[in-house]
Design an enzyme around this catalytic site. Structure first.
Site, mmCIF file in Angstrom:
data_model
loop_
_atom_site.group_PDB
_atom_site.id
_atom_site.type_symbol
_atom_site.label_atom_id
_atom_site.label_comp_id
_atom_site.label_asym_id
_atom_site.label_seq_id
_atom_site.Cartn_x
_atom_site.Cartn_y
_atom_site.Cartn_z
ATOM 1 N N ASP A 177 -4.660 4.239 -1.767
ATOM 2 C CA ASP A 177 -5.756 4.612 -0.875
ATOM 3 C C ASP A 177 -6.206 6.031 -1.146
ATOM 4 O O ASP A 177 -5.442 6.984 -0.943
ATOM 5 C CB ASP A 177 -5.292 4.486 0.581
ATOM 6 C CG ASP A 177 -5.149 3.031 0.975
ATOM 7 O OD1 ASP A 177 -6.164 2.320 0.928
ATOM 8 O OD2 ASP A 177 -4.026 2.614 1.313
ATOM 9 N N SER A 218 0.839 -1.195 0.000
ATOM 10 C CA SER A 218 0.000 0.000 0.000
ATOM 11 C C SER A 218 0.873 1.244 0.000
ATOM 12 O O SER A 218 1.645 1.484 0.945
ATOM 13 C CB SER A 218 -0.911 0.010 1.225
ATOM 14 O OG SER A 218 -1.585 1.243 1.278
ATOM 15 N N HIS A 276 -1.427 -1.055 -4.285
ATOM 16 C CA HIS A 276 -2.688 -0.581 -3.687
ATOM 17 C C HIS A 276 -2.573 0.913 -3.406
ATOM 18 O O HIS A 276 -1.607 1.364 -2.781
ATOM 19 C CB HIS A 276 -2.920 -1.366 -2.389
ATOM 20 C CG HIS A 276 -4.219 -1.085 -1.706
ATOM 21 N ND1 HIS A 276 -5.408 -1.647 -2.099
ATOM 22 C CD2 HIS A 276 -4.513 -0.326 -0.617
ATOM 23 C CE1 HIS A 276 -6.376 -1.253 -1.288
ATOM 24 N NE2 HIS A 276 -5.864 -0.427 -0.375
ATOM 25 N N MET A 287 -12.070 5.412 -0.503
ATOM 26 C CA MET A 287 -12.718 5.685 0.784
ATOM 27 C C MET A 287 -13.427 7.029 0.641
ATOM 28 O O MET A 287 -12.953 8.066 1.098
ATOM 29 C CB MET A 287 -11.662 5.712 1.904
ATOM 30 C CG MET A 287 -11.239 4.321 2.329
ATOM 31 S SD MET A 287 -9.671 4.321 3.195
ATOM 32 C CE MET A 287 -8.568 4.170 1.795
ATOM 33 N N ASP A 303 -7.154 -5.704 4.456
ATOM 34 C CA ASP A 303 -6.445 -4.423 4.406
ATOM 35 C C ASP A 303 -6.455 -3.791 5.791
ATOM 36 O O ASP A 303 -7.523 -3.475 6.325
ATOM 37 C CB ASP A 303 -7.171 -3.529 3.383
ATOM 38 C CG ASP A 303 -6.517 -2.171 3.184
ATOM 39 O OD1 ASP A 303 -5.408 -1.948 3.722
ATOM 40 O OD2 ASP A 303 -7.113 -1.336 2.479
ATOM 41 N N GLY A 304 -5.264 -3.627 6.358
ATOM 42 C CA GLY A 304 -5.126 -2.967 7.653
ATOM 43 C C GLY A 304 -4.413 -3.856 8.658
ATOM 44 O O GLY A 304 -4.927 -4.905 9.037
ATOM 45 N N GLY A 305 -3.207 -3.447 9.042
ATOM 46 C CA GLY A 305 -2.463 -4.208 10.044
ATOM 47 C C GLY A 305 -1.997 -5.570 9.560
ATOM 48 O O GLY A 305 -1.798 -6.484 10.368
ATOM 49 N N MET A 356 -12.124 -4.723 5.499
ATOM 50 C CA MET A 356 -11.226 -3.858 6.275
ATOM 51 C C MET A 356 -10.925 -4.538 7.619
ATOM 52 O O MET A 356 -11.834 -4.966 8.321
ATOM 53 C CB MET A 356 -11.869 -2.493 6.532
ATOM 54 C CG MET A 356 -12.018 -1.592 5.320
ATOM 55 S SD MET A 356 -10.516 -1.347 4.357
ATOM 56 C CE MET A 356 -9.409 -0.618 5.576
ATOM 57 N N MET A 364 -8.710 8.990 -0.108
ATOM 58 C CA MET A 364 -9.544 9.433 1.024
ATOM 59 C C MET A 364 -10.070 10.835 0.749
ATOM 60 O O MET A 364 -9.329 11.690 0.271
ATOM 61 C CB MET A 364 -8.706 9.440 2.301
ATOM 62 C CG MET A 364 -8.056 8.097 2.597
ATOM 63 S SD MET A 364 -7.048 8.193 4.074
ATOM 64 C CE MET A 364 -6.310 6.545 4.063
ATOM 65 N N HIS A 370 -8.488 1.985 -3.931
ATOM 66 C CA HIS A 370 -9.454 1.828 -2.849
ATOM 67 C C HIS A 370 -10.064 3.195 -2.555
ATOM 68 O O HIS A 370 -9.403 4.070 -2.007
ATOM 69 C CB HIS A 370 -8.692 1.255 -1.630
ATOM 70 C CG HIS A 370 -9.501 1.129 -0.386
ATOM 71 N ND1 HIS A 370 -8.915 0.857 0.839
ATOM 72 C CD2 HIS A 370 -10.823 1.221 -0.151
ATOM 73 C CE1 HIS A 370 -9.858 0.796 1.763
ATOM 74 N NE2 HIS A 370 -11.022 1.025 1.199
#
Ligand code: DX5
Ligand code: ZN
Length: 224
Positions: free
Chosen positions: A35, A8, A33, A68, A176-178, A137, A37, A66
């Site tokens: 992001d 990402s 990826h 958001m 996606d995330g952590g 997510m 926003m 992605h």
């Protein structure tokens, strides 16, 4: 099932974005990826179509974009024109989501549906037939570097089982995330096959072995 790793760009050095996109490609990433926003759907602003366009010119692996955004219906065309190959919009968006997914495909990109950690799996059943992938997510969207939310794991399994029971065995399930090696393994056991990882990959001085190991470990752990 194909296991793919998506670094990402949000976790990259923003002073060297082109080099950082190239680093992901040259390190063996399957997709990059990005992001997006809007400071409304999430409390943060990140990047716009020009960054997608720059990546399209710099690298040849596909771009996963992605969105958001509260109104992805008003902006998705800009991102497809900029070079998005797959576009993930949120089921929680404030627009006609099924229609927007269909229009994304008509405009030549692959549509994916995204759910926030609290959103129940059943919310996406009506659109499963019109997407190629589901993005679960595993943090609250908006920022990189957050801790993986283990409570999402049963939902990933629920989606994989539902897809298998409804003739959608080829559905991609992205997390996606952590995501790092350990959490990728847990997600693969729950049925995920597409792994977005920002911090855990971009902080590596050498991303090559990190991507190879994550793909290998997830492949061995994957349960369909
Ligand atoms: C979060 C973004 C993620 C983010 C992941 O809102 O959707 O793609 O970049 O970052 P890490 O892997 O650092 O949690
Ligand atoms: Zn993302």
């Amino acid at each position: 099932m194909q296991i793919q790793i998506l670094p990402s760009l949000l976790a990259a050095d923003f002073g060297a974005l082109r080099a950082e996109a190239l680093r992901a490609e040259n390190s063996g990433a399957d997709l990059l990826h990005l992001d997006i926003m809007d400071a409304h759907f999430v409390p943060n602003l990140s990047m716009g179509p020009d960054v997608v366009k720059m990546c399209k010119q710099a690298i040849s692996i596909p771009l996963s974009v992605h969105l958001m955004m509260t109104r992805p219906d008003q902006y998705f065309i800009n991102f497809i024109e900029a070079g998005a190959d797959t576009l993930q919009i949120h089921i929680e968006a404030d627009c006609d989501v099924p229609k927007t997914l269909e229009r994304i495909r008509e405009h030549g990109a692959i549509p994916g549906i995204t759910l926030n950690p609290e959103t129940p799996a059943q919310m996406i059943w009506p659109v499963l037939g019109i997407v190629d992938e589901v993005l679960c997510m595993t943090v609250h969207p908006g920022y990189g570097g957050q801790s993986f939310m283990r409570e999402v794991l049963p939902k990933i399994r629920e989606i994989r089982d539902y897809a298998n029971a409804n003739g959608a065995e080829e559905l991609g399930i992205m997390v996606d995330g952590g995501i790092d090696e350990a959490t990728a393994v847990e997600c693969a056991q729950a049925g995920a096959n597409l792994f977005v990882a920002g911090t855990s990959l971009y902080r590596q001085p050498d991303m090559v072995p990190a991507i190879r190991r994550m793909r290998q470990m997830a492949s061995e752990a994957f349960v369909s």
